[in-house]
Design a protein around this motif. Structure first.
Motif, PDB file in Angstrom:
ATOM      1  N   TYR A  72      -6.851 -35.636  18.535  1.00  0.00           N
ATOM      2  CA  TYR A  72      -8.135 -34.744  17.879  1.00  0.00           C
ATOM      3  C   TYR A  72      -8.872 -33.912  18.766  1.00  0.00           C
ATOM      4  CZ  TYR A  72     -12.049 -34.035  14.669  1.00  0.00           C
ATOM      5  OH  TYR A  72     -13.047 -33.049  14.021  1.00  0.00           O
ATOM      6  N   ASP A  73      -9.155 -34.691  20.190  1.00  0.00           N
ATOM      7  CA  ASP A  73      -9.241 -33.554  20.457  1.00  0.00           C
ATOM      8  C   ASP A  73      -9.171 -31.891  20.635  1.00  0.00           C
ATOM      9  OD1 ASP A  73     -10.804 -35.387  21.161  1.00  0.00           O
ATOM     10  OD2 ASP A  73     -10.491 -35.555  23.869  1.00  0.00           O
ATOM     11  N   ALA A  74      -7.723 -31.509  20.489  1.00  0.00           N
ATOM     12  CA  ALA A  74      -6.515 -30.566  20.673  1.00  0.00           C
ATOM     13  C   ALA A  74      -6.708 -29.807  19.342  1.00  0.00           C
ATOM     14  CB  ALA A  74      -5.042 -30.896  21.517  1.00  0.00           C
ATOM     15  N   PHE A  75      -7.012 -30.635  17.958  1.00  0.00           N
ATOM     16  CA  PHE A  75      -7.355 -29.793  17.498  1.00  0.00           C
ATOM     17  C   PHE A  75      -7.620 -28.574  16.940  1.00  0.00           C
ATOM     18  CE2 PHE A  75      -5.510 -33.815  14.077  1.00  0.00           C
ATOM     19  CZ  PHE A  75      -4.819 -34.184  14.433  1.00  0.00           C
ATOM     20  N   ARG A  76      -7.492 -27.546  15.427  1.00  0.00           N
ATOM     21  CA  ARG A  76      -7.941 -26.940  15.285  1.00  0.00           C
ATOM     22  C   ARG A  76      -8.104 -27.243  13.514  1.00  0.00           C
ATOM     23  NH1 ARG A  76      -7.226 -22.600  19.138  1.00  0.00           N
ATOM     24  NH2 ARG A  76      -6.161 -23.660  21.231  1.00  0.00           N
ATOM     25  N   TRP A  77      -9.117 -26.004  13.682  1.00  0.00           N
ATOM     26  CA  TRP A  77      -9.160 -26.373  11.726  1.00  0.00           C
ATOM     27  C   TRP A  77      -7.795 -26.235  11.193  1.00  0.00           C
ATOM     28  CZ3 TRP A  77     -14.198 -23.417  10.483  1.00  0.00           C
ATOM     29  CH2 TRP A  77     -15.175 -23.589  10.995  1.00  0.00           C
ATOM     30  N   HIS A  78      -6.751 -25.055  11.403  1.00  0.00           N
ATOM     31  CA  HIS A  78      -5.952 -24.910  10.156  1.00  0.00           C
ATOM     32  C   HIS A  78      -5.284 -26.905  10.093  1.00  0.00           C
ATOM     33  CE1 HIS A  78      -2.098 -25.277  12.715  1.00  0.00           C
ATOM     34  NE2 HIS A  78      -3.341 -24.951  13.901  1.00  0.00           N
ATOM     35  N   GLN A  79      -5.747 -27.877  11.220  1.00  0.00           N
ATOM     36  CA  GLN A  79      -4.787 -29.019  11.322  1.00  0.00           C
ATOM     37  C   GLN A  79      -5.473 -30.161  10.782  1.00  0.00           C
ATOM     38  OE1 GLN A  79      -4.518 -28.358  15.858  1.00  0.00           O
ATOM     39  NE2 GLN A  79      -2.924 -30.049  15.236  1.00  0.00           N
ATOM     40  N   TRP A  80      -6.901 -29.539   9.989  1.00  0.00           N
ATOM     41  CA  TRP A  80      -8.068 -30.755   9.820  1.00  0.00           C
ATOM     42  C   TRP A  80      -8.404 -30.580   8.503  1.00  0.00           C
ATOM     43  CZ3 TRP A  80      -8.904 -35.232  11.477  1.00  0.00           C
ATOM     44  CH2 TRP A  80      -9.861 -36.140  11.240  1.00  0.00           C
ATOM     45  N   VAL A  81      -7.866 -28.978   7.799  1.00  0.00           N
ATOM     46  CA  VAL A  81      -8.626 -28.695   6.109  1.00  0.00           C
ATOM     47  C   VAL A  81      -7.605 -29.308   5.301  1.00  0.00           C
ATOM     48  CG1 VAL A  81      -7.089 -26.288   6.556  1.00  0.00           C
ATOM     49  CG2 VAL A  81      -9.381 -26.569   5.209  1.00  0.00           C
ATOM     50  N   GLN A  82      -8.269 -29.534   4.290  1.00  0.00           N
ATOM     51  CA  GLN A  82      -7.592 -30.308   3.261  1.00  0.00           C
ATOM     52  C   GLN A  82      -7.965 -29.842   2.169  1.00  0.00           C
ATOM     53  OE1 GLN A  82      -8.170 -34.475   3.086  1.00  0.00           O
ATOM     54  NE2 GLN A  82      -9.353 -34.213   4.864  1.00  0.00           N
ATOM     55  N   PRO A  83      -6.352 -30.198   1.089  1.00  0.00           N
ATOM     56  CA  PRO A  83      -6.395 -29.241  -0.282  1.00  0.00           C
ATOM     57  C   PRO A  83      -8.053 -29.465  -1.123  1.00  0.00           C
ATOM     58  CG  PRO A  83      -4.213 -30.062   0.284  1.00  0.00           C
ATOM     59  CD  PRO A  83      -5.030 -30.206   1.459  1.00  0.00           C
ATOM     60  N   LEU A  84      -8.226 -28.853  -2.058  1.00  0.00           N
ATOM     61  CA  LEU A  84      -8.973 -29.696  -2.994  1.00  0.00           C
ATOM     62  C   LEU A  84      -9.094 -28.844  -4.527  1.00  0.00           C
ATOM     63  CD1 LEU A  84     -11.780 -31.346  -3.431  1.00  0.00           C
ATOM     64  CD2 LEU A  84     -12.957 -28.998  -3.394  1.00  0.00           C
ATOM     65  N   ASP A  85      -8.439 -29.587  -5.264  1.00  0.00           N
ATOM     66  CA  ASP A  85      -7.803 -28.563  -6.339  1.00  0.00           C
ATOM     67  C   ASP A  85      -9.470 -29.344  -7.391  1.00  0.00           C
ATOM     68  OD1 ASP A  85      -7.498 -28.045  -8.467  1.00  0.00           O
ATOM     69  OD2 ASP A  85      -5.523 -29.437  -9.372  1.00  0.00           O
ATOM     70  N   LEU A  86     -10.268 -28.260  -7.466  1.00  0.00           N
ATOM     71  CA  LEU A  86     -11.408 -28.523  -8.404  1.00  0.00           C
ATOM     72  C   LEU A  86     -10.692 -28.673 -10.054  1.00  0.00           C
ATOM     73  CD1 LEU A  86     -13.930 -25.396  -7.151  1.00  0.00           C
ATOM     74  CD2 LEU A  86     -13.575 -28.168  -6.450  1.00  0.00           C
ATOM     75  N   ASN A  87     -10.061 -28.221 -10.027  1.00  0.00           N
ATOM     76  CA  ASN A  87     -10.211 -29.060 -11.639  1.00  0.00           C
ATOM     77  C   ASN A  87      -8.811 -30.448 -11.957  1.00  0.00           C
ATOM     78  OD1 ASN A  87      -9.910 -26.289 -13.031  1.00  0.00           O
ATOM     79  ND2 ASN A  87      -8.358 -26.098 -12.713  1.00  0.00           N
ATOM     80  N   ASP A  88      -9.073 -31.092 -11.063  1.00  0.00           N
ATOM     81  CA  ASP A  88      -8.097 -32.144 -10.802  1.00  0.00           C
ATOM     82  C   ASP A  88      -9.387 -33.691 -11.613  1.00  0.00           C
ATOM     83  OD1 ASP A  88     -10.395 -32.561  -8.838  1.00  0.00           O
ATOM     84  OD2 ASP A  88      -8.288 -33.192  -7.737  1.00  0.00           O
ATOM     85  N   GLY A  89     -10.903 -33.338 -11.647  1.00  0.00           N
ATOM     86  CA  GLY A  89     -11.748 -33.938 -11.987  1.00  0.00           C
ATOM     87  C   GLY A  89     -12.492 -35.013 -11.566  1.00  0.00           C
ATOM     88  N   GLY A  90     -12.215 -34.754  -9.813  1.00  0.00           N
ATOM     89  CA  GLY A  90     -11.639 -35.898  -8.544  1.00  0.00           C
ATOM     90  C   GLY A  90     -13.463 -36.622  -8.704  1.00  0.00           C
TER      91      GLY A  90
END
Length: 452
Positions: free
Chosen positions: A137-155
């Motif tokens: 994780y010390d070497a992680f960049r944002w593109h490795q940490w960001v997750q998709p979020l679907d605002l239409n799924d009623g989560g």
């Protein structure tokens, strides 16, 4: 069945060819790394399907009643005020746009499918960059940490320590109406590209989500702003901090709608302080429709119609970029403001005192940054370049000062125009400002990452 040419796809059968952004793709970038593949893989995230669901709803008698532009909704509008057909669409607005109650705020399910936004696409393909390690994780960049979020799924709401959700507003229609240099509709992708390689300098308890883009190509600006408002509301409902990527500065009126309506839905009187880093007041009349120069006047009218306080504090105003009429309108609305030359004169103690006085009166706040507040030496790719604009090193301490009040509920950055950018300088500046926002909030919550 009728041979319409519409082919339905399953999650195992990703769309072939090119995505909504024109790049080639396979199953993984369409869904995003780590995405839930049980969610149907939909081209344009429901643009075609929405029309079919609408027809299906009418056949099944679902109770959803669709209205035409000639049949305005009765009762109250998206801000709670009484309205008729003209106030619903706005004077001079395009009446060919379907007039739907609350622009989809009454969510519905058909066959288990949840619908909130209908001009909404994934942006996960934009997140890509250098990989130094897949496990450290010390070497992680944002593109490795960001997750998709679907605002239409009623989560369900986020239950972690601190979460941020990016949502893009792909529009420059307000800039075009304002006679500015168009090109800002492409900015969300370019800013994501610059954010992708930023280092993860926060705790692993902090989560980054990408909630996709609101695309305004096939809808009016007003409808796009309503959809952005719904997206922001949903992000807030999920207990995430919204970071909105514009788009022209008309983006911020959609952001305001989401913040304002969320507070009302929680049973609170909105006392929202709007801190605007901008060279312009953006208090122009909007008789001919919304634009990138009318938002804060629209907000004032919403507050007056509802009897709620109007708190607006622009920082970085340029005298040569605003008419005498706009200065008079600001005084009429009781708006305090900070001129760019006051900041350049290093009178910071007095400015911070005025900011504190303003924020003391507000229960909540959000920050909006129009990148034309910066000098064109730092921000060449904007709709209205400023040769005598501000230095970002001077603006960032002011922005962080606002964040430290713990009243800020959201952030947006607007007016980046890749068409005029040089080596992605302005997009990179936008990414660095967002980096500063996230790291400041993490530090305030004891979630700054410290290497052992």
């Amino acid at each position: 069945r009728r041979g319409s040419g519409v082919r339905w796809m399953t999650a195992a059968e990703p769309p072939k060819g090119r995505s909504p952004f024109g790049q080639k793709e396979d199953a993984q970038p369409w869904h995003g790394a780590g995405a839930d593949r049980s969610v149907p893989c939909r081209p344009q995230a429901g643009r075609v399907i929405f029309a079919l669901l609408r027809a299906q709803a009418s056949r099944r008698g679902s109770g959803v009643r669709w209205m035409t532009a000639a049949e305005p909704p009765k009762g109250r509008g998206p801000f709670g005020q009484k309205e008729d057909a003209q106030s619903r669409h706005g004077a001079g607005a395009d009446r060919s746009v379907p007039c739907r109650p609350q622009a989809g705020r009454v969510n519905f399910r058909i066959g288990g499918f949840f619908m909130l936004l209908d001009h909404y696409v994934s942006a996960m393909p934009c997140w890509k960059g250098r990989v130094d390690s897949d496990s450290d994780y010390d070497a992680f960049r944002w593109h490795q940490w960001v997750q998709p979020l679907d605002l239409n799924d009623g989560g369900a709401p986020f239950d972690g320590a601190l979460g941020f959700a990016f949502v893009g507003f792909c529009s420059d229609k307000g800039v075009a109406r304002n006679k500015g240099r168009t090109g800002t509709a492409l900015a969300p992708d370019f800013v994501r590209g610059q954010m992708s390689n930023l280092p993860c300098t926060f705790s692993q308890e902090v989560k980054l989500f990408d909630a996709g883009d609101i695309v305004c190509d096939e809808i009016s600006l007003e409808e796009g702003q309503r959809e952005l408002g719904l997206a922001v509301e949903e992000i807030l409902r999920r207990r995430l901090f919204p970071i909105v990527l514009g788009g022209g500065h008309e983006t911020t009126f959609g952001h305001f709608q989401g913040q304002h309506n969320y507070l009302k839905d929680k049973g609170r009187t909105p006392e929202l302080g709007i801190v605007n880093f901008d060279a312009h007041f953006d208090l122009r009349p909007y008789d001919m429709g919304n634009s990138s120069g009318t938002m804060f006047r629209q907000m004032a009218d919403v507050c007056r119609a509802e009897g709620t306080p109007y708190h607006y504090f622009p920082i970085g105003i340029q005298q040569h970029s605003n008419t005498v009429s706009l200065f008079k309108k600001a005084r009429e609305l009781g708006v305090d403001y900070v001129l760019a030359k006051e900041i350049q004169g290093s009178n910071m103690e007095s400015i911070l005192e005025r900011m504190d006085t303003f924020l003391y009166r507000c229960r909540d706040a959000y920050i909006t940054v129009c990148t034309d507040v910066f000098s064109s030496a730092f921000a060449p790719g904007v709709s209205a370049p400023q040769s005598l604009g501000l230095d970002p090193e001077v603006v960032l301490p002011l922005l962080k000062h606002v964040l430290r009040t713990r009243k800020v509920r959201g952030f947006d950055i607007c007016e980046i125009s890749p068409r005029f950018d040089q080596d992605n300088t302005t997009a990179n500046l936008g990414a660095v400002i967002i980096f500063a926002v996230i790291n400041t909030l993490c530090r305030m919550n004891g979630l700054e990452y410290a290497a052992e």
